[in-house]
Write a protein that holds these residues in place. Structure first.
Motif, PDB file in Angstrom:
ATOM      1  N   VAL A   1     -39.732  -0.664 -32.251  1.00 29.88           N
ATOM      2  CA  VAL A   1     -40.901  -0.781 -31.375  1.00 29.88           C
ATOM      3  C   VAL A   1     -42.100  -0.008 -31.921  1.00 29.88           C
TER       4      VAL A   1
ATOM      5  N   THR B   1     -33.583  -3.011 -32.094  1.00 29.55           N
ATOM      6  CA  THR B   1     -34.984  -3.142 -31.680  1.00 29.55           C
ATOM      7  C   THR B   1     -35.849  -2.035 -32.266  1.00 29.55           C
TER       8      THR B   1
ATOM      9  N   GLN C   1     -38.486  -4.706 -23.571  1.00 28.24           N
ATOM     10  CA  GLN C   1     -38.341  -5.045 -24.987  1.00 28.24           C
ATOM     11  C   GLN C   1     -36.965  -4.661 -25.541  1.00 28.24           C
TER      12      GLN C   1
END
Length: 202
Positions: free
Chosen positions: A64, A62, A54
Motif C-alpha cells: 500500500v 498487499t 484494500q
C-alpha cells in the motif's frame, strides 16, 4: 476577517511499515480544540477504513502507498482527499479516493445533502449536469448512468463542487476517477447559504 476564517495549520505524518508507505494530514494548533479533535478523528478513521478495504494488513501480498491532497483550506472550510493505492498482484493495483469536507469552527464533517437547501432535489439537478457532461465527453460507460447516489463522493475546490466516481464505478480502469467540477453559480438556487458552498459564492 476573523480568526475562524484563517486557513487551518496542517501537519503531515508519515507511517513506514512493511509493505506500507502512508502520508496523512492532521490539523494542529487549532482553536477550538474540540473541532481539531473531531477533524483528526474523522481523518484517522477514514485512513484506517481505506486500509481495511484494500486488505492491509490482512492480505500479506498487499503493498500500500497512500497520500492526501488539500482541495480547500479557506473561509472556515477544509476539504481534502485521501488516496490509497494497493497492489496485491495481477495486471495492476487499485486506487481508492475518499474525500472529507469540514467546518473548521465546529469540526463537523459535511455530507453531500448538507450542502443544499432542505427539500431541494439536489440529486436530480447534479445528475442532469453530469449526464450532459458524460455525453459531451463521450466516455464509454460500464453501466448506464441514471443518477448519482445521495451520498456521492465530492470535494470543494475554489468555487466549484467536484463530484467524482471511483475507479470502475462508471467506466473502465483506463479512465481512472471521473471528475465533474460544477460551478457554485450553476447550482446557486439550491445551495444552502450557511453551508460550505454558500461561503464560496462571494
Amino acid at each position: 476577517m476573523n480568526g475562524l476564517d484563517e486557513p487551518v495549520s496542517i501537519q503531515t505524518y508519515k507511517v513506514l511499515r512493511d509493505k506500507l508507505n502512508l502520508l496523512y494530514p492532521a490539523v494542529v494548533k487549532h482553536t477550538p480544540y474540540t473541532a481539531e479533535l473531531a477533524m483528526n478523528t474523522a481523518i484517522v478513521n477514514a485512513v484506517n477504513k481505506q486500509l481495511r478495504e484494500q486488505g492491509y494488513p490482512q492480505n500479506p501480498q498487499t503493498d500500500v502507498t497512500a497520500h492526501y491532497e488539500l482541495k480547500t483550506n479557506e473561509r472556515g472550510i477544509l476539504s481534502l482527499t485521501l488516496w490509497n493505492y494497493a497492489f496485491s498482484g495481477g495486471a495492476h493495483g487499485l486506487t481508492i479516493q475518499n474525500a472529507l469536507t469540514f467546518n473548521t469552527e465546529s469540526g463537523k464533517a459535511y455530507a453531500l445533502k448538507d450542502l443544499f437547501k432542505p427539500g431541494s432535489d439536489y440529486v436530480a439537478k447534479l445528475s442532469a449536469i453530469i449526464k450532459a457532461e458524460l455525453k459531451t465527453r463521450d466516455i464509454p460507460l460500464l453501466v448506464e448512468f441514471n443518477s448519482i447516489r445521495p451520498d456521492q463522493d465530492f470535494y470543494i475546490a475554489d468555487k466549484a463542487l467536484v463530484v467524482y466516481f471511483q475507479v470502475y464505478e462508471l467506466a473502465a480502469y483506463v479512465y481512472g476517477f471521473l471528475y465533474f467540477p460544477i460551478s457554485v453559480y450553476a447550482i446557486q438556487d439550491i445551495i444552502a447559504e450557511d453551508g460550505p458552498l454558500g461561503k464560496m459564492l462571494y
